[in-house]
Design a protein around this motif. Structure first.
Motif, PDB file in Angstrom:
ATOM      1  N   LEU A  46       0.831  -1.211   0.000  1.00  0.00           N
ATOM      2  CA  LEU A  46       0.000   0.000   0.000  1.00  0.00           C
ATOM      3  C   LEU A  46       0.866   1.263   0.000  1.00  0.00           C
ATOM      4  O   LEU A  46       0.528   2.253  -0.637  1.00  0.00           O
ATOM      5  N   ALA A  49       2.418   1.732  -3.441  1.00  0.00           N
ATOM      6  CA  ALA A  49       1.333   2.073  -4.376  1.00  0.00           C
ATOM      7  C   ALA A  49       0.978   3.549  -4.247  1.00  0.00           C
ATOM      8  O   ALA A  49       0.821   4.263  -5.239  1.00  0.00           O
ATOM      9  N   LEU A  50       0.890   4.014  -3.013  1.00  0.00           N
ATOM     10  CA  LEU A  50       0.552   5.426  -2.778  1.00  0.00           C
ATOM     11  C   LEU A  50       1.649   6.347  -3.314  1.00  0.00           C
ATOM     12  O   LEU A  50       1.371   7.316  -4.020  1.00  0.00           O
ATOM     13  N   CYS A  53       1.702   6.327  -7.190  1.00  0.00           N
ATOM     14  CA  CYS A  53       0.488   6.914  -7.773  1.00  0.00           C
ATOM     15  C   CYS A  53       0.537   8.437  -7.714  1.00  0.00           C
ATOM     16  O   CYS A  53       0.320   9.117  -8.709  1.00  0.00           O
ATOM     17  N   VAL A 121      -5.099   6.088  -5.724  1.00  0.00           N
ATOM     18  CA  VAL A 121      -4.713   5.339  -4.526  1.00  0.00           C
ATOM     19  C   VAL A 121      -4.955   6.193  -3.281  1.00  0.00           C
ATOM     20  O   VAL A 121      -5.544   5.729  -2.298  1.00  0.00           O
ATOM     21  N   THR A 124      -8.503   6.277  -2.455  1.00  0.00           N
ATOM     22  CA  THR A 124      -8.993   5.003  -1.905  1.00  0.00           C
ATOM     23  C   THR A 124      -8.589   4.858  -0.436  1.00  0.00           C
ATOM     24  O   THR A 124      -9.370   4.402   0.388  1.00  0.00           O
TER      25      THR A 124
ATOM     26  N   PRO B  42       0.126   1.000  -9.616  1.00  0.00           N
ATOM     27  CA  PRO B  42      -0.239   1.271  -8.222  1.00  0.00           C
ATOM     28  C   PRO B  42      -1.607   0.707  -7.837  1.00  0.00           C
ATOM     29  O   PRO B  42      -1.752   0.080  -6.782  1.00  0.00           O
ATOM     30  N   MET B  43      -2.605   0.915  -8.683  1.00  0.00           N
ATOM     31  CA  MET B  43      -3.947   0.440  -8.325  1.00  0.00           C
ATOM     32  C   MET B  43      -4.033  -1.090  -8.353  1.00  0.00           C
ATOM     33  O   MET B  43      -4.828  -1.683  -7.621  1.00  0.00           O
ATOM     34  N   LEU B  46      -2.946  -2.618  -5.009  1.00  0.00           N
ATOM     35  CA  LEU B  46      -3.959  -2.661  -3.945  1.00  0.00           C
ATOM     36  C   LEU B  46      -4.748  -3.972  -3.994  1.00  0.00           C
ATOM     37  O   LEU B  46      -5.104  -4.533  -2.949  1.00  0.00           O
ATOM     38  N   ARG B  87     -10.914   6.295  -7.722  1.00  0.00           N
ATOM     39  CA  ARG B  87     -10.716   5.394  -6.591  1.00  0.00           C
ATOM     40  C   ARG B  87     -11.595   4.156  -6.709  1.00  0.00           C
ATOM     41  O   ARG B  87     -12.567   4.142  -7.456  1.00  0.00           O
TER      42      ARG B  87
END
Lengths: 145, 145
Positions: A46, A49-50, A53, A121, A124, B42-43, B46, B87
């Motif tokens: 995570l 990913a953040l 992104c 991200v 989300t 990135p997504m 998740l 998101r």
């Protein structure tokens, strides 16, 4: 276009390992024993990913603003709940931009646009975790001194 | 113990690539051009984070319940907002457990425990996305037919 839909498959591989296959067909080992720590864990994924992104938003906005960026990295820290479930409660995202005469206003605006508008991200994760952003601009000559 | 803290660094690597380094020191390439699609985006990360996080809970609970599991995979689908930011709004997690005489009640309970109590990734994502779980039990003889 309607809602995008995507599907990943995650295979249990024994001994606390999983192999995740992303919708685009890329497989990767995932570690779930954080003491053994032989690969990225789910919660670590995570964080990167953040960072990536928001990073692609920021770098592309700075490019459009014709900023002379020579290096860029993002540091992402997470604080988690002490009790179960140990979800993230606070995520700190620090953007470190190296370059020549990079405008502070341009960097601040790029981060704001990513954070509030573009980054899927962040949008989300924001439902459960506060996201705090900051930045540092490193003048290239100074960085290479 | 106070809140756990972790820190990742994500380096911009040019050409829409990033290299993420997790707090445990594992580097991986991240793709942010979803058309080129040469690595996980990135997504996508998740989705596999969610599958593996809930997966380790479920497999370990089934082990404690002495279920005879011979194979296990998790399919994770995500629906995203059409507008910015894109998101996730809904995540579907399907657990497919193969084994011999695996108890439906045990699987349902394991999933429920992960979903509501243990899974840190689910708890983090749930703030913005609805998470819907389901499962399928495949009798091993049938699976190998």
């Amino acid at each position: 276009m309607t809602n995008k839909e995507t599907k990943a498959t995650v295979h249990f591989a024994g001994n606390d390992f999983f192999v995740g296959i992303t919708p685009s067909g890329h497989a990767q080992a995932i570690e779930t024993d954080s003491t053994r720590a032989t690969a990225a864990t789910p919660m670590e994924l995570l964080l990167i990913a953040l960072g990536s992104c928001t990073g692609v938003d920021v770098i592309s906005i700075l490019k459009k603003k014709r900023q002379h960026v020579t290096g860029y990295r993002i540091e992402v820290s997470g604080e988690r709940r002490e009790d179960f479930p140990h979800r993230y409660t606070r995520l700190q995202v620090k953007h470190i931009v190296s370059g020549r005469g990079v405008s502070s206003e341009a960097v601040a605006r790029a981060i704001e646009l990513s954070d509030t508008k573009y980054c899927s991200v962040a949008a989300t994760l924001r439902g459960s975790a506060e996201i705090v952003t900051s930045y540092e601009i490193v003048e290239e000559d100074q960085a290479n001194a």
